[in-house]
Write a protein that holds these residues in place. Structure first.
Motif, PDB file in Angstrom:
ATOM      1  N   GLY A  15       0.825  -1.196   0.000  1.00  0.00           N
ATOM      2  CA  GLY A  15       0.000   0.000   0.000  1.00  0.00           C
ATOM      3  C   GLY A  15       0.860   1.247   0.000  1.00  0.00           C
ATOM      4  N   ARG A  16       1.939   1.221   0.757  1.00  0.00           N
ATOM      5  CA  ARG A  16       2.829   2.370   0.818  1.00  0.00           C
ATOM      6  C   ARG A  16       3.517   2.581  -0.520  1.00  0.00           C
ATOM      7  N   ARG A  17       4.015   1.497  -1.133  1.00  0.00           N
ATOM      8  CA  ARG A  17       4.677   1.620  -2.423  1.00  0.00           C
ATOM      9  C   ARG A  17       3.732   2.180  -3.468  1.00  0.00           C
ATOM     10  N   SER A  18       2.494   1.684  -3.454  1.00  0.00           N
ATOM     11  CA  SER A  18       1.506   2.170  -4.413  1.00  0.00           C
ATOM     12  C   SER A  18       1.245   3.647  -4.203  1.00  0.00           C
ATOM     13  N   PHE A  19       1.140   4.073  -2.947  1.00  0.00           N
ATOM     14  CA  PHE A  19       0.877   5.478  -2.665  1.00  0.00           C
ATOM     15  C   PHE A  19       2.026   6.349  -3.137  1.00  0.00           C
ATOM     16  N   LEU A  20       3.254   5.893  -2.905  1.00  0.00           N
ATOM     17  CA  LEU A  20       4.406   6.667  -3.333  1.00  0.00           C
ATOM     18  C   LEU A  20       4.416   6.820  -4.848  1.00  0.00           C
ATOM     19  N   ARG A  21       4.060   5.741  -5.541  1.00  0.00           N
ATOM     20  CA  ARG A  21       4.040   5.801  -6.993  1.00  0.00           C
ATOM     21  C   ARG A  21       3.007   6.816  -7.474  1.00  0.00           C
ATOM     22  N   TYR A  22       1.793   6.746  -6.899  1.00  0.00           N
ATOM     23  CA  TYR A  22       0.743   7.665  -7.322  1.00  0.00           C
ATOM     24  C   TYR A  22       1.047   9.101  -6.909  1.00  0.00           C
ATOM     25  N   ALA A  23       1.789   9.265  -5.824  1.00  0.00           N
ATOM     26  CA  ALA A  23       2.143  10.618  -5.379  1.00  0.00           C
ATOM     27  C   ALA A  23       3.251  11.212  -6.218  1.00  0.00           C
ATOM     28  N   GLY A  29      13.455   8.181  -3.885  1.00  0.00           N
ATOM     29  CA  GLY A  29      13.272   9.605  -3.616  1.00  0.00           C
ATOM     30  C   GLY A  29      12.968   9.863  -2.164  1.00  0.00           C
ATOM     31  N   VAL A  30      12.162   8.995  -1.560  1.00  0.00           N
ATOM     32  CA  VAL A  30      11.846   9.150  -0.141  1.00  0.00           C
ATOM     33  C   VAL A  30      13.108   9.000   0.684  1.00  0.00           C
ATOM     34  N   GLY A  31      13.970   8.069   0.298  1.00  0.00           N
ATOM     35  CA  GLY A  31      15.226   7.877   1.021  1.00  0.00           C
ATOM     36  C   GLY A  31      16.087   9.112   0.977  1.00  0.00           C
ATOM     37  N   ILE A  32      16.107   9.766  -0.193  1.00  0.00           N
ATOM     38  CA  ILE A  32      16.885  10.997  -0.346  1.00  0.00           C
ATOM     39  C   ILE A  32      16.304  12.108   0.516  1.00  0.00           C
ATOM     40  N   LEU A  33      14.957  12.192   0.548  1.00  0.00           N
ATOM     41  CA  LEU A  33      14.310  13.219   1.361  1.00  0.00           C
ATOM     42  C   LEU A  33      14.652  13.024   2.825  1.00  0.00           C
ATOM     43  N   ALA A  34      14.560  11.775   3.279  1.00  0.00           N
ATOM     44  CA  ALA A  34      14.830  11.494   4.687  1.00  0.00           C
ATOM     45  C   ALA A  34      16.281  11.751   5.036  1.00  0.00           C
ATOM     46  N   ALA A  35      17.170  11.431   4.110  1.00  0.00           N
ATOM     47  CA  ALA A  35      18.595  11.599   4.380  1.00  0.00           C
ATOM     48  C   ALA A  35      18.988  13.054   4.478  1.00  0.00           C
ATOM     49  N   GLY A  36      18.154  13.946   3.950  1.00  0.00           N
ATOM     50  CA  GLY A  36      18.486  15.362   3.944  1.00  0.00           C
ATOM     51  C   GLY A  36      18.239  16.068   5.248  1.00  0.00           C
ATOM     52  N   LYS A 111       5.918   8.273   7.425  1.00  0.00           N
ATOM     53  CA  LYS A 111       6.868   7.470   8.207  1.00  0.00           C
ATOM     54  C   LYS A 111       8.099   7.161   7.376  1.00  0.00           C
ATOM     55  N   ALA A 112       7.889   6.788   6.103  1.00  0.00           N
ATOM     56  CA  ALA A 112       9.013   6.468   5.223  1.00  0.00           C
ATOM     57  C   ALA A 112       9.807   7.715   4.856  1.00  0.00           C
ATOM     58  N   ALA A 113       9.109   8.807   4.574  1.00  0.00           N
ATOM     59  CA  ALA A 113       9.775  10.040   4.176  1.00  0.00           C
ATOM     60  C   ALA A 113      10.638  10.610   5.296  1.00  0.00           C
ATOM     61  N   LEU A 114      10.157  10.485   6.529  1.00  0.00           N
ATOM     62  CA  LEU A 114      10.889  11.035   7.669  1.00  0.00           C
ATOM     63  C   LEU A 114      12.041  10.142   8.114  1.00  0.00           C
ATOM     64  N   GLY A 115      11.911   8.844   7.907  1.00  0.00           N
ATOM     65  CA  GLY A 115      12.972   7.928   8.315  1.00  0.00           C
ATOM     66  C   GLY A 115      13.285   8.044   9.792  1.00  0.00           C
ATOM     67  N   SER A 116      14.560   8.188  10.105  1.00  0.00           N
ATOM     68  CA  SER A 116      14.988   8.257  11.509  1.00  0.00           C
ATOM     69  C   SER A 116      14.569   9.558  12.181  1.00  0.00           C
ATOM     70  N   ASN A 117      14.072  10.508  11.414  1.00  0.00           N
ATOM     71  CA  ASN A 117      13.633  11.790  11.974  1.00  0.00           C
ATOM     72  C   ASN A 117      12.171  11.773  12.411  1.00  0.00           C
TER      73      ASN A 117
END
Length: 232
Positions: A15-23, A29-36, A111-117
Motif C-alpha cells: 500500500g505504501r509503495r503504491s501510494f508513493l508511486r501515485y504521489a 526519492g523518499v530515502g533521499i528526502l529522509a537523508a536530507g 513514516k518512510a519520508a521522515l525515516g529516523s527523523n
C-alpha cells in the motif's frame, strides 16, 4: 462477500509503495528526502510535560506534524471499520474502508519520508467516542477531517521544499474529499458551508497550536510544538 482491500490483500508495505508511486515519489526519492534532515531538526524529543516534540522549525517539523495527524486518523478509521456502528449501510462500510486505507497510506508515506527523523508511534485515546453509534462516529470523523484540512492549509506556507509542498497539496485534496463525504452524511448539503469556508470560498486554515490543542484531546501520547509556541 467482503472485498479485500489493498492493505488486507497485500499488506501495508505494498500500500505504501503504491501510494508513493501515485504521489509521484519513488522509494529512492523518499530515502533521499529522509537523508536530507539535519540532526537539529530531528523530532521525537520528550519535552518538559512528557509530550513528544515535533522538532525544530523547518520542513521536517511540518512533516512530523502531518505524520502525527495521519497516525490519529489512521487509528480512528481502523477502529471504526473493525466494528462498524449499528445500522451502517453497505455503502458506508465500503467508503469508510476506503478512507481507512487512504489514511494508512498517508501515515506510511510520512513514516518512510521522515525515516529516523520521525516522531514515535502515538497512542490514541478514543474513550470519548462511542464506536457503536453512528452519531458519535460521524461527529468524530467530521472533527478529524475538518481539522486535517485546516491543518494542511494552515501549515502549507511554511513548507520550503517544493516536493514536500506538492505532496502536501495532493494529500490535503484527498482529506477534503473525505471531509465533504462525512459532512454530507452528518447533514446533507453541509459539505462546504460557512463554518469551514471564508468569504472568498476558501477553507479556513488553523495554526499548529490550534490544531494540536484539539488533536491532543484524542491522544494519550501528547504532541508538543515548542518551536511554534505550543506545549500540551
Amino acid at each position: 462477500m467482503k472485498t479485500e482491500t489493498l492493505f488486507e490483500k497485500d499488506g501495508a508495505n505494498l500500500g505504501r509503495r503504491s501510494f508513493l508511486r501515485y504521489a509521484g515519489v519513488g522509494l529512492a526519492g523518499v530515502g533521499i528526502l529522509a537523508a536530507g534532515a539535519c540532526k537539529k531538526d530531528e523530532g521525537g524529543v520528550i519535552g518538559k510535560g512528557g509530550g513528544i516534540d515535533l522538532g525544530a522549525s523547518g520542513d521536517f517539523a511540518i512533516l512530523n506534524y502531518a505524520y502525527a495527524l495521519e497516525q490519529l486518523e489512521a487509528a480512528f478509521y481502523t477502529q471504526v471499520t473493525a466494528s462498524m456502528y449499528s445500522g451502517a449501510t453497505a455503502d458506508e462500510i465500503a467508503l469508510f474502508t476506503d478512507i481507512r486505507d487512504h489514511e494508512l497510506a498517508h501515515r506510511e508515506f510520512f513514516k518512510a519520508a521522515l525515516g529516523s527523523n520521525a516522531i514515535q508511534a502515538l497512542t490514541p485515546d478514543f474513550s470519548a467516542v462511542n464506536f457503536g453509534t453512528k452519531a458519535s462516529v460521524l461527529a468524530t470523523a467530521q472533527a478529524f477531517e475538518d481539522l486535517g484540512v485546516s491543518a494542511y492549509n494552515g501549515a502549507g506556507f511554511m513548507i520550503k521544499d517544493a516536493n514536500y509542498l506538492t505532496i502536501a497539496g495532493k494529500i490535503v485534496s484527498v482529506e477534503a474529499r473525505h471531509a465533504a463525504y462525512i459532512r454530507n452524511l452528518v447533514n446533507p448539503g453541509s459539505f462546504a458551508d460557512s463554518t469551514i469556508l471564508d468569504g472568498f470560498g476558501m477553507d479556513k486554515p488553523k495554526t499548529i497550536p490550534m490544531v494540536l490543542a484539539t488533536a491532543n484531546t484524542f491522544l494519550k501520547t501528547k504532541v508538543n510544538a515548542y518551536s511554534y509556541g505550543y506545549t500540551a
